[in-house]
Motif scaffolding. Sequence first.
Motif, PDB file in Angstrom:
ATOM      1  N   VAL A   1      25.508  31.117  43.991  1.00 25.81           N
ATOM      2  CA  VAL A   1      25.965  30.471  45.224  1.00 25.81           C
ATOM      3  C   VAL A   1      27.199  29.615  44.961  1.00 25.81           C
ATOM      4  N   LEU A   2      27.145  28.801  43.920  1.00 31.05           N
ATOM      5  CA  LEU A   2      28.265  27.908  43.630  1.00 31.05           C
ATOM      6  C   LEU A   2      29.527  28.686  43.287  1.00 31.05           C
ATOM      7  N   ASP A   3      29.371  29.774  42.533  1.00 29.58           N
ATOM      8  CA  ASP A   3      30.539  30.581  42.187  1.00 29.58           C
ATOM      9  C   ASP A   3      31.141  31.229  43.436  1.00 29.58           C
ATOM     10  N   PHE A   4      30.298  31.787  44.284  1.00 25.12           N
ATOM     11  CA  PHE A   4      30.777  32.421  45.517  1.00 25.12           C
ATOM     12  C   PHE A   4      31.590  31.440  46.349  1.00 25.12           C
ATOM     13  N   LEU A   5      31.064  30.219  46.497  1.00 24.87           N
ATOM     14  CA  LEU A   5      31.730  29.227  47.347  1.00 24.87           C
ATOM     15  C   LEU A   5      32.966  28.614  46.702  1.00 24.87           C
ATOM     16  N   SER A   6      33.140  28.859  45.416  1.00 28.45           N
ATOM     17  CA  SER A   6      34.340  28.339  44.737  1.00 28.45           C
ATOM     18  C   SER A   6      35.510  29.309  44.783  1.00 28.45           C
ATOM     19  N   ARG A   7      35.273  30.530  45.296  1.00 29.35           N
ATOM     20  CA  ARG A   7      36.279  31.594  45.221  1.00 29.35           C
ATOM     21  C   ARG A   7      37.048  31.759  46.531  1.00 29.35           C
ATOM     22  N   ALA A   8      38.226  32.316  46.410  1.00 26.22           N
ATOM     23  CA  ALA A   8      39.152  32.414  47.545  1.00 26.22           C
ATOM     24  C   ALA A   8      38.641  33.317  48.658  1.00 26.22           C
ATOM     25  N   GLU A   9      37.863  34.351  48.315  1.00 28.57           N
ATOM     26  CA  GLU A   9      37.475  35.346  49.313  1.00 28.57           C
ATOM     27  C   GLU A   9      36.191  35.004  50.058  1.00 28.57           C
ATOM     28  N   HIS A  10      35.542  33.889  49.724  1.00 26.43           N
ATOM     29  CA  HIS A  10      34.234  33.649  50.348  1.00 26.43           C
ATOM     30  C   HIS A  10      34.297  33.482  51.867  1.00 26.43           C
ATOM     31  N   PRO A  11      35.342  32.885  52.454  1.00 21.47           N
ATOM     32  CA  PRO A  11      35.340  32.800  53.929  1.00 21.47           C
ATOM     33  C   PRO A  11      35.386  34.178  54.595  1.00 21.47           C
ATOM     34  N   ARG A  12      36.228  35.059  54.067  1.00 19.38           N
ATOM     35  CA  ARG A  12      36.338  36.409  54.649  1.00 19.38           C
ATOM     36  C   ARG A  12      35.014  37.158  54.540  1.00 19.38           C
ATOM     37  N   LEU A  13      34.410  37.132  53.361  1.00 13.86           N
ATOM     38  CA  LEU A  13      33.192  37.899  53.134  1.00 13.86           C
ATOM     39  C   LEU A  13      32.012  37.327  53.908  1.00 13.86           C
ATOM     40  N   ALA A  14      31.893  36.010  53.932  1.00 16.06           N
ATOM     41  CA  ALA A  14      30.787  35.401  54.671  1.00 16.06           C
ATOM     42  C   ALA A  14      30.864  35.752  56.151  1.00 16.06           C
ATOM     43  N   ALA A  15      32.083  35.797  56.683  1.00 15.97           N
ATOM     44  CA  ALA A  15      32.260  36.108  58.098  1.00 15.97           C
ATOM     45  C   ALA A  15      31.823  37.530  58.433  1.00 15.97           C
ATOM     46  N   LEU A  16      31.882  38.432  57.453  1.00 15.69           N
ATOM     47  CA  LEU A  16      31.450  39.812  57.677  1.00 15.69           C
ATOM     48  C   LEU A  16      29.938  39.916  57.839  1.00 15.69           C
ATOM     49  N   GLY A  17      29.204  38.933  57.326  1.00 10.76           N
ATOM     50  CA  GLY A  17      27.757  38.922  57.471  1.00 10.76           C
ATOM     51  C   GLY A  17      27.062  39.863  56.511  1.00 10.76           C
ATOM     52  N   THR A  18      25.745  39.843  56.563  1.00  8.58           N
ATOM     53  CA  THR A  18      24.948  40.712  55.706  1.00  8.58           C
ATOM     54  C   THR A  18      24.808  42.081  56.362  1.00  8.58           C
ATOM     55  N   SER A  19      24.248  43.044  55.611  1.00  6.38           N
ATOM     56  CA  SER A  19      24.192  44.415  56.099  1.00  6.38           C
ATOM     57  C   SER A  19      22.778  44.968  56.137  1.00  6.38           C
ATOM     58  N   CYS A  20      22.047  44.814  55.032  1.00  9.11           N
ATOM     59  CA  CYS A  20      20.685  45.348  54.975  1.00  9.11           C
ATOM     60  C   CYS A  20      19.823  44.666  56.040  1.00  9.11           C
ATOM     61  N   PRO A  21      19.077  45.425  56.844  1.00 13.04           N
ATOM     62  CA  PRO A  21      18.258  44.796  57.889  1.00 13.04           C
ATOM     63  C   PRO A  21      17.321  43.720  57.360  1.00 13.04           C
TER      64      PRO A  21
END
Length: 678
Positions: free
Chosen positions: A260-280
Amino acid sequence: MTVTELLDRAHALGSDPRNTNFAGGNASAKGVERDPVTGGDVELMWVKGSGGDLGTLTAEGLAVLRLDRLRAMADTYPGVEREDEMVAAFDFCLHGKGGAAPSIDTAMHGLVDAVHVDHLHPDSGIAIATAQDGPELTARIFGDRVLWVSWRRPGFQLGLDIAALKEANPQAIGCVLGGHGITAWGETSQECQANSLEIIRTAARYIEEHGRPEPFGPVIHEPLDEVARRERAAALFPLVRGLCSTDVRQVGHYTDSPEVLDFLSRAEHPRLAALGTSCPDHFLRTKVAPLVVDLPPEASLEEVTERLRVLHAAYREEYAAYYARHAVESSPAMRGADPAIVLVPGVGMFSFGKDKQTARVAGEFYVNAINVMRGAEAVSVYAPIPESEKFRIEYWELEEAKLRRLPRPKPLAGRVALVTGGGSGIGAATARRLAAEGACVVVADRDLGSAEKVAAELGARAHRPSDVAVAAAVDVTSEEQVVAAVRQAVLAFGGLDLVVNNAGLSLSRALLETTVDDWNLQHDVMARGSFLVSREAARVLLAQDLGGDIVYISSKNAVFAGPNNVAYGAAKADQAHQVRLLAAELGAHGIRVNGVNPDGVVRGSGIFASGWGANRAAVYGVEEEKLGEFYAQRTLLKREVLPEHIAAAVFALTGGDLSLTTGLHIPVDAGVAAAFLR
């Protein structure tokens, strides 16, 4: 033997989070048994039922269906537009008494011509399933041993599609389901398990060997150090919980894992988080997208707090718009617009649910989603299923029906309680009652071992004991320890709703024998200790803005003047007036403050066991072992007061029926006329 093999395989696969997540995936086995009606053989399928967990699956959690009837449904299938009608027909395929309700995946397992079938949600498999070029990657990684199936909502048609794919490709061991997960099969349980693991491990190995090293982009800010991170999390959690409980009260879970901490420290996390999850299985628990705080870790607490309020309001507006974009006349009503996942760079993730397990599992699923995004971005581009398809599942009538089957919540469900002196006597009984009524409980006691024993007892039947109760070491005379205990409660469950000031002791001495130390000790524990606990708890209750309850376990000695009891009686009178003072001060915030006045609670009492019982027995001239009987005989009802009776009074004050009562003291003394309230 068939059921034993199935359960063994389910446990082996389900206990490893690399294979599937909690309550995710499914497994089945087919076999022949004697029909007790006809005496002949009948082909059956055993499959994990709706809502079950592979890692902890039992025989009672299996649905058992007749294969002849299940397969015959293919001849009456009215087409994909009416495939949901087939789910109701599963009930007419059931064999025998009991068993679990069949899940939506039943058709997949029954229609595929294999003795054993697994359907799993491994991070590595979903990474390939959500990659933009998933079909090409699947062929490159697996050749013709594992085939691609384009996204389709789970149901009867997907079962037919996979069955046809297997029949046309006898060399295949399974398939990747676009945007979703994997399915594997085998003629023996061992073969099926081996095929599932081959798909999972082969995909993981490919990502590791061919993936780019920084799929989330460069680091743009480092997380706060652990001490500062936990301090910030504890400060933010009550506010976040309050915001995320706008529609329905939620329990929280905090995660600051490396992923979690690594994801939130990276440049792409806003774009990816906005895409949302996929698996039901992911987005049904995490919602389609999280709320992401768009401030760096070095932002002040005030800045983050204000930004959270703005972002939460915007999230609710967008969720309502998402519902409006896709809802049709037959769609279930919108269930709630609050986020289930809140991400704060530098701090971590706050996840929410109706209880602690649901909140924790939501967080675990989002960690899975992070791993999926990392894998997909490492070898391709993350491309989850369309928003419209997410809506079709989130507001699927079959999902709504599953929610309707859930038992009615207990009276204290979603509430977090802190009980001081919870390691024994009245405190332990109160903790037990609150947990039995659905609350998450922090058992706080100076004796950590006793608190841990009670907490373990409360959580003994839970999948994870800490989902029900945790122990906290606290001497309520210490301001620092009280602050730490409240912070522990916040980090464990997201906040507080119900506080029971129960910690106490007594030294029975005549006035001339009462020392200053005797006086100070009893006032420090009960008067000062209750004040400290109430003050720190009130900080949390006010930040949440959800109302709440503070209950003082006072005593009939708060109003009754007995002999040789000046320090204890005065301290209890102090507590009793704190109830009135705090009720007057906190009522405007929906916080109710009440008290319980016990008398003569001998059995199970830590106070009586510590010498108070011997002293009181000497004062009254009775044998210590008969003290409870003595107290009972002097009451109007002639009954002994037990810890459970005090716990019942606490629940009566906090369980909902007395929602307009505050500033009240309830006597639980079997009737002591001299202690009647005036």
